[in-house]
Design an enzyme around this catalytic site. Structure first.
Site, short mmCIF file in Angstrom:
data_model
loop_
_atom_site.label_atom_id
_atom_site.label_comp_id
_atom_site.label_asym_id
_atom_site.label_seq_id
_atom_site.Cartn_x
_atom_site.Cartn_y
_atom_site.Cartn_z
N SER A 89 -10.56 -0.28 4.24
CA SER A 89 -9.73 -0.48 5.43
C SER A 89 -9.10 0.84 5.85
O SER A 89 -8.42 1.48 5.04
CB SER A 89 -8.63 -1.50 5.14
OG SER A 89 -9.22 -2.77 4.96
N GLU A 123 -4.11 3.65 6.59
CA GLU A 123 -3.94 3.38 5.15
C GLU A 123 -4.58 4.52 4.36
O GLU A 123 -4.12 4.88 3.29
CB GLU A 123 -4.63 2.05 4.81
CG GLU A 123 -4.56 1.70 3.33
CD GLU A 123 -5.11 0.31 3.03
OE1 GLU A 123 -4.83 -0.63 3.82
OE2 GLU A 123 -5.82 0.17 2.03
N ARG A 157 0.82 -1.23 0.00
CA ARG A 157 0.00 0.00 0.00
C ARG A 157 0.85 1.28 0.00
O ARG A 157 0.42 2.33 0.51
CB ARG A 157 -0.94 0.03 1.22
CG ARG A 157 -1.87 -1.13 1.32
CD ARG A 157 -2.93 -1.18 0.24
NE ARG A 157 -3.74 -2.36 0.42
CZ ARG A 157 -3.50 -3.54 -0.15
NH1 ARG A 157 -2.48 -3.69 -1.00
NH2 ARG A 157 -4.26 -4.58 0.08
#
Ligand SMILES: Cc1cc2nc3c(=O)[nH]c(=O)nc-3n(C[C@H](O)[C@H](O)[C@H](O)COP(=O)(O)OP(=O)(O)OC[C@H]3O[C@@H](n4cnc5c(N)ncnc54)[C@H](O)[C@@H]3O)c2cc1C
Length: 310
Positions: free
Chosen positions: A220, A290, A171
């Site tokens: 998320s 994130e 990520r």
């Protein structure tokens, strides 16, 4: 000496555009300038006339973005709805512009009987966002499929760059110096005997059963720490259902924060901080967001900025 004449822009430039209209959490204050290019040439012409120091925020579908209530002091470049070219480039590659929705890309690959991009089917973002985030699901990851990506630089120059030019990890994508944004990508695919299409359908069904799909969220909220799951840690601290203002930890998936109609970005950011503090206290683990957090706090709304990470 006379200034070089700039081509007339064909896209849409708006001032004070509320970013809540463009993020999946439905929060976020206004952008000073908000530009939707008509196409690639228009985008490049726009970038060429931007002042060198102008803060720029790229926007796909806003599905991983928390824009604070005070908005963004600078220019937002929004690609969804523009730069939507998609085609089969060769036997083993697809070409997609940065504004193409991931779901459309996955469906196109499936129609062409090609495997490799099925993991994108349930990611509610654009190709540009997937490149910037190294988005992934069910073991698939964007940059494992990238043959090369087309970037636009601050000076308006465009270039096709290989994955070795970026620092790519979970990520995270660190671009080369002078990089401004993604314009397009060439993605690797392989023939599908039908089994990939089947597993994509199964993954989508699993996602529906385990995630609050269809409710305002940014997916998320935190990255998974090495060897563990953020959702497991948050749930183990009894935080499911925890609410601040209009933001709430999902009962179905503890790493999702949901919002209702009255939510402010401050509610989400304060809930993020409360989750981090509680998980740190109880488990010693530091959760890292994130979601990308950008912009200015709203005036007098009690927002405690936890730092930009865009
Ligand atoms: C219900 C739900 C499920 C999700 N599931 C997943 C999942 O399974 N896996 C996963 O990885 N993510 C998931 N996400 C998060 C999100 O969809 C991904 O991170 C997606 O890649 C973001 O794409 P976007 O176009 O919406 O980007 P945005 O949210 O608009 O932007 C995200 C970041 O990318 C940058 N960016 C966007 N476009 C460009 C560009 N052209 N050039 C340079 N930078 C750019 C932005 O500036 C920002 O920093 C989910 C989100 C939701 C709401």
């Amino acid at each position: 000496m006379a200034e070089p004449r700039l081509p007339r822009l064909r896209g849409t430039l708006r001032h004070g555009e509320p970013l809540a209209r463009h993020t999946s959490w439905r929060v976020g204050g206004p952008a000073d300038r908000y530009f939707e290019p008509a196409d690639r040439e228009d985008l490049v012409a726009f970038v060429r006339q931007l002042p060198q120091q102008e803060p720029v925020l790229w926007l796909g579908l806003g599905s991983n973005l928390l824009v604070r209530d005070g908005g963004f002091r600078g220019t937002v470049i929004a690609l969804h709805g523009a730069l939507d070219g998609l085609s089969r480039d060769s036997e083993s590659t697809l070409w997609a512009e940065a504004g193409v929705h991931c779901a459309r890309l996955a469906k196109f690959a499936q129609q062409q009987k090609l495997a490799g991009l099925g993991f994108m089917a349930g990611i509610p973002g654009t190709v540009g966002g997937a490149l910037a985030m190294n988005a992934g699901a069910w073991g698939g990851e964007t940059w494992r499929t990238v043959l090369e990506a087309e970037a636009v630089f601050r000076d308006g120059r465009c270039a096709w760059l290989g994955p070795e030019q970026f620092g790519v990890s979970y990520r995270t994508v660190l671009p080369p110096r002078g990089f401004l944004g993604f314009v397009a990508a060439r993605l690797r695919v392989a023939p599908d005997d039908g089994s990939h299409a089947r597993s994509t359908r199964e993954s989508l069904a699993k996602r529906k059963a385990t995630q609050p799909v269809g409710k305002p969220s940014a997916g998320s909220t935190f990255r998974n720490p090495p060897g563990d799951h953020a959702a497991r840690l948050i749930e183990s601290c009894g935080l499911k259902g925890r609410r601040i203002g209009g933001a709430m930890v999902s009962e179905l998936h503890a790493n999702f924060i949901l919002t209702d109609g009255g939510a402010r970005a401050a509610d989400i950011e304060n809930l993020i901080q409360q989750i981090r503090d509680t998980v740190k206290q109880n488990t010693g683990i530091e959760l890292v967001p994130e979601v990308k957090i950008v912009g200015e706090p709203g005036i007098g709304n009690g927002q405690s900025a936890i730092g930009e990470n865009a």
